[in-house]
Design an enzyme around this catalytic site. Sequence first.
Site, short mmCIF file in Angstrom:
data_model
loop_
_atom_site.label_atom_id
_atom_site.label_comp_id
_atom_site.label_asym_id
_atom_site.label_seq_id
_atom_site.Cartn_x
_atom_site.Cartn_y
_atom_site.Cartn_z
N HIS A 165 -10.12 -8.57 -7.66
CA HIS A 165 -9.85 -7.97 -6.36
C HIS A 165 -10.57 -8.76 -5.28
O HIS A 165 -11.71 -9.20 -5.47
CB HIS A 165 -10.35 -6.52 -6.34
CG HIS A 165 -10.23 -5.88 -4.99
ND1 HIS A 165 -11.24 -5.93 -4.05
CD2 HIS A 165 -9.22 -5.18 -4.42
CE1 HIS A 165 -10.85 -5.29 -2.95
NE2 HIS A 165 -9.64 -4.83 -3.15
N LYS A 177 0.84 -1.19 0.00
CA LYS A 177 0.00 0.00 0.00
C LYS A 177 0.88 1.25 0.00
O LYS A 177 1.88 1.31 0.71
CB LYS A 177 -0.93 -0.01 1.21
CG LYS A 177 -1.99 -1.09 1.12
CD LYS A 177 -3.03 -0.95 2.20
CE LYS A 177 -4.13 -1.99 2.03
NZ LYS A 177 -4.91 -1.80 0.80
#
Length: 380
Positions: free
Chosen positions: A305, A174
Site C-alpha cells: 500500500h 473507492k
Amino acid sequence: MAVHSFTIAHIEPLVFRVPIETPVVTSFGVMRDRPAVFVRVVAGDGAEGWGEAWCNFPAVGAEHRARLIASVLAPLIEGRTFETPAAAFAFMQEATAVLAIQSGEPGPLAQAVAGIDIAIWDMLARRSAQPLNRFLGGADVGRVRAYASGLNADEPERLASRKAEAGFRRFKIKVGFGEERDLRNLETMRQTFGDETELMVDANQAWNTDTAMRMGRLFEPLAPKWLEEPVRADASIETWQSIARGCGVPLANGENLRGAAEFSAMTASGAVRYLQPDIGKWGGISGCLTVARHAVDSGVTYCPHWLGGGVGLIASLHLLAAIGGEGILEVDANPNPLREDLILGFPEMADGDMLIPEGAGIGVAPDLSALKRYAVDIPS
C-alpha cells in the site's frame, strides 16, 4: 546483502505541503492538500539516504510526525552504531514501546520509526552502490506491475482514462458511498475498460459485516480482483473469515495493520488473498521485508500500500521488486507534485509497469531547491 556497521550522525525530517484543486475524498475523510514528511539520514562516513513517514491524516499529521522524529527518535539514535538496519529498527521500537503506551500514540511513533528505517536502508544501498531491490537480495528486474489507485467516487472513469493514456492498465476505485453509486461506478469502469482489465475496489473500512458481504456479492458479477478493507482493519480474524466465506470477491487488508504478530495472524487466517503493508505506516523496510516474505511463502500475494509522496512510493517499488511474486504496486492517480514532479529521477510508466530507477539506493531524491516554496517550518 553485505552490511557493515554504521553510525547514525544526523537525522532530519522535512515537511512539505502542496495545495491541490480537487480534494482527495475517502469514506472517512478528505485531504485538502498533499503533505509529505521526507526523512534524511546521514551516517558517520557521510553516506546519506532518504525515507518517508506516512502523514496523510489528521490534517496536522505531517508536522506531528516530523516533531516526533526530531524530538524523540533523533536524540535516541544519533551517535549510535548498529550492525544492521533491522537492529536499528528493533532498537527504536523497543526504546519507544512504553512511550507509545503512555502517550496513546503507537501509530504515529511507528510511522516516525518507519520513515527513519527506510532512509537507513536507502543510505546503506547507496553506500554499497547497489539499487535497493538488489541490495535486498532481489532478482535483477527492470520493472514491476502497477495500478492507478485513489479513484474517487465522482466519475472515476474520467481520471482512469487519463491515467490509461499515461501508461496504466489496472485501476482501483473507492467505494463506500452508497450501494447505487458504488455499483454504478464499478459498472461504468467495467464498461469503459472491458472484461480483461484488472479492477479493484477499496471501501476504506466503511461497512459492517452484513453490508460487506452483501456488497461483495453485488460486485461479484463485475469481477473485481479484490475488495479492500470492507470492514474495520482491526475486526476480529473470525469476522474477516466470515466475510471471506460469504463475500464472493477476494479480500485485501493490511495498510492499517501494525506489528508482525497482526500480519502473521492475518496471513495465516486464510481470510485475505492480498496483504498490503504500508512501509511508511509500520515497519519500514525492516519490518515489511519479513512480513512480505512470510506472506508469499504462505501463498498470499504481497501488494504494498502507498498513498503518499515519491520517496515512499519508490521505496515500495524496490521492496516489491525484491520480494517478487504476483504483487502489483499501488500508485495514487490523484495529482501530487510531491509524488513525481518534485522528485529527482522519478521513473516512467511503460504499458502498465513502473520502471525501476537506475542508480544506487532507491534511485530518487527530493528536489530540495524546487521544494523550498512548499516547506513547512517545524518548531524545535
